[in-house]
Design an enzyme around this catalytic site. Structure first.
Site, PDB file in Angstrom:
ATOM      1  N   THR A  38      69.988  51.075 -12.694  1.00 60.42           N
ATOM      2  CA  THR A  38      68.793  50.411 -12.198  1.00 60.42           C
ATOM      3  C   THR A  38      68.535  49.170 -13.046  1.00 60.42           C
ATOM      4  OG1 THR A  38      66.489  50.771 -11.512  1.00 60.42           O
ATOM      5  CG2 THR A  38      67.168  51.824 -13.566  1.00 60.42           C
ATOM      6  N   ASN A  39      67.318  48.626 -12.978  1.00 55.25           N
ATOM      7  CA  ASN A  39      66.990  47.425 -13.750  1.00 55.25           C
ATOM      8  C   ASN A  39      65.528  47.473 -14.157  1.00 55.25           C
ATOM      9  OD1 ASN A  39      65.297  45.927 -11.721  1.00 55.25           O
ATOM     10  ND2 ASN A  39      67.182  46.141 -10.550  1.00 55.25           N
ATOM     11  N   HIS A  40      65.116  46.484 -14.952  1.00 56.48           N
ATOM     12  CA  HIS A  40      63.813  46.536 -15.619  1.00 56.48           C
ATOM     13  C   HIS A  40      62.647  46.038 -14.759  1.00 56.48           C
ATOM     14  CE1 HIS A  40      65.107  47.945 -19.513  1.00 56.48           C
ATOM     15  NE2 HIS A  40      66.113  47.097 -19.494  1.00 56.48           N
TER      16      HIS A  40
END
Lengths: 229, 229
Positions: A38-40
């Site tokens: 995933t990502n921030h």
């Protein structure tokens, strides 16, 4: 008289009668039933845009990846997990007049999703190779449709921000792109404030100075509504 | 008389005077400044164990990966991101009497963390290969120290739960292992309830039926305190 005043007021809203589709948050791409990529992205900017668009009188559909945020008033929210889920939810929500793609969609996903939790394999020694494949490009896909909406993208970059943003605007056939410097920890992912530049097809840049994401969102919705009309 | 009653009561608590180190939550392993690999651990079970251990009179250090949970009363919380951060925080918190490793530590991390956001490279065609390397094993590392605490691990598995849990208990030289079936959506990751089995070095299994994570945590702390003494 009150009803007329309310109606007049409502008619004056920038996006009355418009359907605005907004994507927000990250996507999660499963490796196995336990692990994922995933990502921030916190979703805060997309949710602030949805709230501002609803305040401007629009009917808003908000397609969101996994986030920890309450749904803004008068916004229809559809929760999704992966990039492919998000594309399907957006296609189901079409047609729309305006598309604002604020989600940080994973560009890649694991080629194979293991049905069982992957075990550490001593035969692999110390490593593991993960084969990733490209995800569909949600914004480019919707911008190619016959019922193409006015398309606003985001470029979240750590380097060469305006160059990459302009290239993305032209490559994906967008109307506007919002450039977001995520290398600056005071703004962008997970922070409460933001500062952005909007670039149009004539490569003209309009800057919005650092402010709360709510304030930036209202400024952006006013700007986008003006360009859309 | 009141002070004496309170002192008597406190002395009767199961873990008075003990230092309990608990890990909780997932770890995040960066791919680049934007993307990372993680897992579905919510941290709820580890936080419930920390709360129950504090209620049982222990001094509790809770080393937690990124979660959205409030810190339980009378618990010292240390927030970390990656597996290597978590190991360093645990080593700094030693010595302890009891270690309960409830975190879902990423077994693998990307070999290289890109300093800039990775760009989609048309030369790569449709794919990308991500080289992963093994992370340090926090529980096995701490169980090998000369000041080794009483070690309790977790086995979160989707298949062959008791077989894998028993193997992990013996391989890592643990005292107890708590087996958690994460394939069942009613219990385990992200759910409010849990049901577990605890396995000891004699391979004896003790079952704790489905209940809230708070209830299971209090039962587990009582069981662990009994075995520790």
């Amino acid at each position: 008289a009150l009803a007329q005043a309310a109606a007049d007021c409502f008619e004056n809203l920038l996006l009355t009668g418009r359907h605005v589709l907004i994507t927000a948050g990250p996507t999660q791409e499963n490796i196995d039933p336990v692990r994922y990529i995933t990502n921030h992205s916190s979703g805060k900017m997309g949710f602030a845009l949805a709230e501002a668009a609803a305040e401007a009188g629009a009917r808003v559909t908000l397609v969101s990846g996994p986030v920890h945020l309450p749904t803004p008033d008068r916004v229809e929210r559809i929760d999704v997990v992966s990039a492919r889920d998000m594309l399907a939810a957006c296609e189901a929500a079409m047609p729309c007049d305006l598309l604002i793609a604020a989600a940080a969609v994973a560009d890649y996903r694991p080629e194979v999703v293991a049905p069982h939790k992957l075990k550490k394999n001593p035969a692999n020694g110390e490593g593991m190779l993960l084969q990733l494949v490209r995800n569909p490009d949600i914004l480019a896909t919707l911008a190619k449709r016959p019922d193409r909406p006015f398309c606003v993208g985001f470029a979240a970059e750590t380097d060469n921000l305006l160059e990459y943003a302009t290239r993305k605007l032209l490559d994906k056939n967008l109307d506007l792109i919002i450039a977001n410097d995520v290398a600056n920890p005071n703004i962008g992912f997970n922070s409460e404030e933001n500062a952005v530049s909007v670039i149009d097809r004539q490569r003209h840049e309009t800057r919005f100075d650092q402010a709360s994401k709510g304030h930036i969102a209202r400024q952006l919705i006013a700007f986008i509504a003006d360009r859309y009309q």
